[in-house]
Design an enzyme around this catalytic site. Sequence first.
Site, PDB file in Angstrom:
ATOM      1  N   HIS A 146      -3.782   5.968   3.183  1.00 55.38           N
ATOM      2  CA  HIS A 146      -4.462   4.739   2.788  1.00 55.38           C
ATOM      3  C   HIS A 146      -3.919   3.497   3.492  1.00 55.38           C
ATOM      4  O   HIS A 146      -4.681   2.668   4.004  1.00 55.38           O
ATOM      5  CB  HIS A 146      -4.351   4.583   1.272  1.00 55.38           C
TER       6      HIS A 146
ATOM      7  N   ASP B 258       0.832  -1.191   0.000  1.00 49.25           N
ATOM      8  CA  ASP B 258       0.000   0.000   0.000  1.00 49.25           C
ATOM      9  C   ASP B 258       0.871   1.248   0.000  1.00 49.25           C
ATOM     10  O   ASP B 258       1.989   1.220  -0.533  1.00 49.25           O
ATOM     11  CB  ASP B 258      -0.946  -0.023   1.212  1.00 49.25           C
TER      12      ASP B 258
ATOM     13  N   SER C  82     -11.221  -1.217  -0.740  1.00 48.76           N
ATOM     14  CA  SER C  82      -9.953  -1.201  -0.013  1.00 48.76           C
ATOM     15  C   SER C  82     -10.172  -1.550   1.449  1.00 48.76           C
ATOM     16  O   SER C  82      -9.303  -2.167   2.077  1.00 48.76           O
ATOM     17  CB  SER C  82      -9.305   0.173  -0.087  1.00 48.76           C
TER      18      SER C  82
ATOM     19  N   ASN D  57     -13.933   0.182  -7.172  1.00 51.03           N
ATOM     20  CA  ASN D  57     -15.166   0.923  -6.893  1.00 51.03           C
ATOM     21  C   ASN D  57     -15.701   1.595  -8.150  1.00 51.03           C
ATOM     22  O   ASN D  57     -14.949   2.239  -8.882  1.00 51.03           O
ATOM     23  CB  ASN D  57     -14.897   1.998  -5.833  1.00 51.03           C
TER      24      ASN D  57
END
Length: 471
Positions: free
Chosen positions: A108, A70, A294, A229
Site C-alpha cells: 500500500h 502508511d 487511498s 470506501n
Amino acid sequence: MTRATARHRRTASALMALALAGGMSAAALTSAAPAHADSWRDKEYWLAESGITKAWEVSKGAGVKVAVIDSGVDGTHPDLAGVLAGGADISGAGGANGQESIGAKPEHGTLVATMLAGRGHQPASATAKPSAGASAGPAAGSDAGPDGVVGVAPEAQILSVSTWLGSANPGGKSDQDQIPEAVRWAVDNGARVINISLGSTSPEWPQSWDAAFLYAEQKDVVIVAAAGNRVGGNVQVGAPATIPGVLTVAGLDRNGTASIDASSQGISIGVAAPAEDLIGGMPGGGYAEWAGTSGATPIVAGVAALIRSKWPEMSASQVINRIVSTAKDAGAPGKDPLYGFGVLNAEAALKADVPETKVNPLGSISDWIRVQRRGNLATTAPAATPAPSSAAPTLPEATVPVAEKPSQLDSAVPAAVVLGFGFLFVGIIAAAAFQLRAAMRSSPKEGADTPERPDRPGPGAADSVDSSHPS
C-alpha cells in the site's frame, strides 16, 4: 458525524479498527513486471484531466517533504530513486526506517508514494524506446524517465513513516498509539504535507490523538486524508478524515462523478479526486492497477506540495483554501457531502488569483478542542511500550478517552444574565407605570365628579406598559 457532535454520546463499537483505505480488495490489485510508458504511463489519465500537467508549468514540488504515513515505502523501486529523504518505523515491528513493507497490505505505501512523487525511470536497455503514441515523455513529467509512474509532485521528497495496520501487530503497538506518534514524527522531521491514506469505520477518534493533530496545526503542516470506501465498509467518512482542519479527499469514478464503491460521504469532505482505474508502483519494482480514496489522497497531497513549493511562506490554511476554492463545483450547488467543495482542479490551484485567508475552510482542531474537550487535552507523553507481542488492531472502548460533559455552569450563566436583564427591564417599566398611575390619581380630571376607582388603571396606562414591553 458533525465536527461539533458531542462524541461521548456515541457508542464506539466501531472504533478504532483502522485499515488502509485503498485497494478495494486484494483481488483489485493486478501487478506486472516493469513496463514502458506506453503500457503504464499512458494510464495516468488524472495527470491531464485534473490539470496537473498544466500545473507543472508553475511548480513540480521541489524542496517540499511529504510524509507518507502508511505501510512503508520500498525506496528501491526504480520510480522512487532519489525520492526518499528519510523515514521511521512507528509500528515497533522492525520496519527498517520506513522502507520495509509491513502490515496487512504491505504494498500500500509504495502505491501511494509512486502516485505522489514517482519520477519514472530510464529503460533498462539503451535501445528501449516508448511507443510513438506514448504521452508521458518529458512533457508529461519534466525530467522524469520515460518508463514507469510519474507522480503529481515529481520533484518533491518523501518521508516514509511505516505503521502496522489492519491486522495484529507483532510489534505490540495499537492503531491508536501509532497514528499520533507518526504525525508527530513527520512534523518534527520537516514534513510540510502529510498524506494519510487510511481510515476507520467510525467518525470518532481517541482523545489521545488531539495533541498530535493540534501540534501539526500549530506547526503549519497540511494534512490530507482519505474519506474511505463504501466497498470497504465506510458508508460515512471515518477518522482521521473527520478531524477538523484535515483536507479530506473523496473519490471519483472514471467519468468524474462520485464513485459508488471507491468513496464515502460526509460533511468533512473537502475535495474530490480520481479514485478508480488507478496505477502505482509495487514493492520489488512492479506495478498494479488499484482503486480507492487511498489513491485519490496522494493526488491531492501532491497538489498541496506543488503549492508549498511555489509559495514556501504560504500558510497551511491558505494552501487548503487554494485547493478547495478553485475546485470545480459538482453535485448539489456549493459544498456537499459527496464532493465537498468540488472536483480537484490543479491548474487553477496553482494559477488562479485566490484571495488570502487566515482561516482554514475545513475548521480548526484547536477550536474543536476548546469547545468539545473543555480544555481537557489528553497528555502527550507516550505510554510505556510493552514487550513485543501480537496486539489486536482494535482496543477496548474503555481505553478511549471521551470528551467531558459540558459544565452546567457554562450553560446556566448566559441564561441567568439574560433573565437578570429581563427582570430589570420589566421592573423599570412597572415602576414607571406605577408612578404614572399615582400621578394621574393625584391630579383632578377635567369634568370628573368622583375620584377614579382604585381598581381601574388610568387612561393609557396599560397601553403604555404593553407597547414598551419587549415581545
